[in-house]
Write a protein that holds these residues in place. Structure first.
Motif, PDB file in Angstrom:
ATOM      1  N   TRP A   1       4.689   6.759  -3.371  1.00 34.15           N
ATOM      2  CA  TRP A   1       4.468   6.806  -4.823  1.00 34.15           C
ATOM      3  C   TRP A   1       5.362   7.864  -5.467  1.00 34.15           C
ATOM      4  O   TRP A   1       5.452   8.988  -4.985  1.00 34.15           O
ATOM      5  CB  TRP A   1       3.006   7.104  -5.110  1.00 34.15           C
ATOM      6  CG  TRP A   1       2.674   7.196  -6.576  1.00 34.15           C
ATOM      7  CD1 TRP A   1       2.287   8.307  -7.259  1.00 34.15           C
ATOM      8  CD2 TRP A   1       2.691   6.118  -7.517  1.00 34.15           C
ATOM      9  NE1 TRP A   1       2.061   7.996  -8.574  1.00 34.15           N
ATOM     10  CE2 TRP A   1       2.303   6.660  -8.773  1.00 34.15           C
ATOM     11  CE3 TRP A   1       3.006   4.762  -7.445  1.00 34.15           C
ATOM     12  CZ2 TRP A   1       2.221   5.887  -9.927  1.00 34.15           C
ATOM     13  CZ3 TRP A   1       2.923   3.996  -8.593  1.00 34.15           C
ATOM     14  CH2 TRP A   1       2.526   4.551  -9.816  1.00 34.15           C
TER      15      TRP A   1
ATOM     16  N   GLN B   1       0.822  -1.209   0.000  1.00 34.54           N
ATOM     17  CA  GLN B   1       0.000   0.000   0.000  1.00 34.54           C
ATOM     18  C   GLN B   1       0.855   1.258   0.000  1.00 34.54           C
ATOM     19  O   GLN B   1       0.574   2.211  -0.742  1.00 34.54           O
ATOM     20  CB  GLN B   1      -0.932  -0.014   1.215  1.00 34.54           C
ATOM     21  CG  GLN B   1      -1.974  -1.124   1.178  1.00 34.54           C
ATOM     22  CD  GLN B   1      -2.820  -1.188   2.445  1.00 34.54           C
ATOM     23  OE1 GLN B   1      -2.589  -0.430   3.401  1.00 34.54           O
ATOM     24  NE2 GLN B   1      -3.794  -2.085   2.467  1.00 34.54           N
TER      25      GLN B   1
ATOM     26  N   THR C   1       3.806   1.633  -1.201  1.00 32.37           N
ATOM     27  CA  THR C   1       4.440   1.782  -2.513  1.00 32.37           C
ATOM     28  C   THR C   1       3.539   2.555  -3.468  1.00 32.37           C
ATOM     29  O   THR C   1       4.013   3.351  -4.288  1.00 32.37           O
ATOM     30  CB  THR C   1       4.772   0.402  -3.108  1.00 32.37           C
ATOM     31  OG1 THR C   1       5.703  -0.269  -2.243  1.00 32.37           O
ATOM     32  CG2 THR C   1       5.367   0.524  -4.507  1.00 32.37           C
ATOM     33  N   LEU C   2       2.228   2.331  -3.345  1.00 32.99           N
ATOM     34  CA  LEU C   2       1.273   2.966  -4.245  1.00 32.99           C
ATOM     35  C   LEU C   2       0.658   4.244  -3.677  1.00 32.99           C
ATOM     36  O   LEU C   2      -0.052   4.956  -4.401  1.00 32.99           O
ATOM     37  CB  LEU C   2       0.154   1.972  -4.582  1.00 32.99           C
ATOM     38  CG  LEU C   2       0.602   0.720  -5.331  1.00 32.99           C
ATOM     39  CD1 LEU C   2      -0.522  -0.310  -5.372  1.00 32.99           C
ATOM     40  CD2 LEU C   2       1.070   1.056  -6.742  1.00 32.99           C
TER      41      LEU C   2
ATOM     42  N   ALA D   1      -4.902   3.962  -5.079  1.00 33.97           N
ATOM     43  CA  ALA D   1      -3.891   2.907  -5.192  1.00 33.97           C
ATOM     44  C   ALA D   1      -4.139   2.048  -6.429  1.00 33.97           C
ATOM     45  O   ALA D   1      -3.202   1.658  -7.138  1.00 33.97           O
ATOM     46  CB  ALA D   1      -3.886   2.037  -3.936  1.00 33.97           C
TER      47      ALA D   1
ATOM     48  N   VAL E   1       4.805  -5.323  -6.497  1.00 29.37           N
ATOM     49  CA  VAL E   1       3.516  -4.881  -7.030  1.00 29.37           C
ATOM     50  C   VAL E   1       3.202  -5.603  -8.347  1.00 29.37           C
ATOM     51  O   VAL E   1       2.096  -6.124  -8.532  1.00 29.37           O
ATOM     52  CB  VAL E   1       3.507  -3.353  -7.242  1.00 29.37           C
ATOM     53  CG1 VAL E   1       2.258  -2.929  -8.019  1.00 29.37           C
ATOM     54  CG2 VAL E   1       3.545  -2.634  -5.908  1.00 29.37           C
TER      55      VAL E   1
ATOM     56  N   ARG F   1      -3.101   3.935  -9.586  1.00 29.35           N
ATOM     57  CA  ARG F   1      -1.643   3.963  -9.717  1.00 29.35           C
ATOM     58  C   ARG F   1      -1.085   2.602 -10.089  1.00 29.35           C
ATOM     59  O   ARG F   1      -0.139   2.505 -10.871  1.00 29.35           O
ATOM     60  CB  ARG F   1      -1.035   4.475  -8.406  1.00 29.35           C
ATOM     61  CG  ARG F   1      -1.276   5.966  -8.193  1.00 29.35           C
ATOM     62  CD  ARG F   1      -0.804   6.429  -6.836  1.00 29.35           C
ATOM     63  NE  ARG F   1      -0.860   7.889  -6.728  1.00 29.35           N
ATOM     64  CZ  ARG F   1      -0.583   8.568  -5.625  1.00 29.35           C
ATOM     65  NH1 ARG F   1      -0.249   7.900  -4.515  1.00 29.35           N
ATOM     66  NH2 ARG F   1      -0.648   9.884  -5.622  1.00 29.35           N
ATOM     67  N   SER F   2      -1.654   1.542  -9.527  1.00 30.60           N
ATOM     68  CA  SER F   2      -1.180   0.206  -9.890  1.00 30.60           C
ATOM     69  C   SER F   2      -1.449  -0.086 -11.355  1.00 30.60           C
ATOM     70  O   SER F   2      -0.630  -0.703 -12.039  1.00 30.60           O
ATOM     71  CB  SER F   2      -1.836  -0.857  -9.000  1.00 30.60           C
ATOM     72  OG  SER F   2      -3.210  -1.021  -9.299  1.00 30.60           O
TER      73      SER F   2
END
Length: 283
Positions: A207, A200, A202-203, A246, A222, A249-250
């Motif tokens: 980010w 989470q 990371t996103l 999230a 991811v 972004r993923s």
């Protein structure tokens, strides 16, 4: 390979500027603090399996037909991160990621049985195979009976036993009417929560809006969670607004063109990460 549950979308906010080298150094330092002071050092394979396991039941979803091949992708990335293999350099004949073969680099033991088993296969294979072929061979999805010996068997069970030894899971027997099955329920919920939090973060908090500025291991986690169809498990606990952010972004990562991004990377590990995504996009 997988899609995230759709909720109402939210606009993206660009990340602040800064050099790629500084961003990577900062994230790597942060991750060292996280893993050394708070949690066990798990392999990418163990992390993906842990995201896929149902906490109380102790097994992965019967409907997930992506995690087996996803775990083989994890093995290739982990070996590259550890400097044991790499993609051959691009040439006039082999420019694309999936045309380039996986080359052996070092026979130094990794300390992990699964990684060393795969490394031995790669070392002893002539001519070398490409990324897609290795995922198929290690999974056992080949029509060539002469290559069935490459299949890595009982990978999920072996990873589960490793996590039992590390105190993250336990072992139980469950009866399913016509057969008994060994299961591995979660015992260290804090360990799994830290893993989920890392995905989470990371996103969200960490980010960077540019995959080249992301910590390599975080990027791999991811994308490998995506191809293994377990990324949703890491994001589902978020409130709606943060979940959608999230997820958006993923998708910017998973929908990226691997060939375009890999043309800008600077490390063998990044090349392998994008080659894995390209292989799953094609399958």
């Amino acid at each position: 390979m997988t899609t995230l549950t759709k909720r109402s979308r939210r606009a993206e906010t660009p990340a602040d500027g800064g050099s790629i080298a500084e961003e990577k150094k900062r994230d790597e330092d942060d991750e060292e603090i996280d893993t050394d002071s708070k949690s066990l050092r798990l392999t990418l394979m163990e992390e993906i399996l842990l995201l896929g396991l149902k906490d109380k039941e102790g097994y992965t979803s019967f409907w997930n037909d992506s995690i087996s091949s996803g775990l083989r992708g994890c093995i290739l990335v982990e070996l590259t991160l550890r400097g044991r293999v790499h993609l051959e350099p691009p040439s006039s004949r082999r420019r694309k990621l999936l045309d380039r073969r996986v080359l052996f680099k070092s026979a130094a033991p990794t300390g992990d049985v699964l990684l060393d088993e795969a490394l031995k296969h790669i070392k002893n294979t002539e001519p070398p195979e490409d990324v897609s072929s290795w995922i198929e061979l290690l999974t056992g999805e080949t029509w060539n009976p002469l290559k069935l010996h490459y299949q890595m068997r009982n990978v999920r069970e072996r990873l589960s036993k490793s996590l039992v030894e590390k105190g993250v899971l336990t072992t139980e027997k469950q009866n399913f009417l016509v057969f008994d099955m060994t299961t591995h329920p979660l015992t260290d919920s804090a360990q799994k929560q830290r893993l989920i939090q890392r995905v989470q973060d990371t996103l969200l908090e960490r980010w960077t809006n540019d995959p080249l500025r992301m910590n390599r291991r975080a990027l791999a986690l991811v994308l490998l969670a995506h191809v293994s169809d377990v990324l949703e498990n890491a994001l589902s606990s978020l409130p709606d607004e943060r979940y959608e952010l999230a997820s958006t972004r993923s998708r910017s990562l998973t929908d990226a063109e691997p060939e375009t991004v890999s043309a800008r990377v600077t490390t063998p590990a990044e090349e392998m990460i994008w080659a894995i995504l390209a292989a799953f996009n094609r399958s």
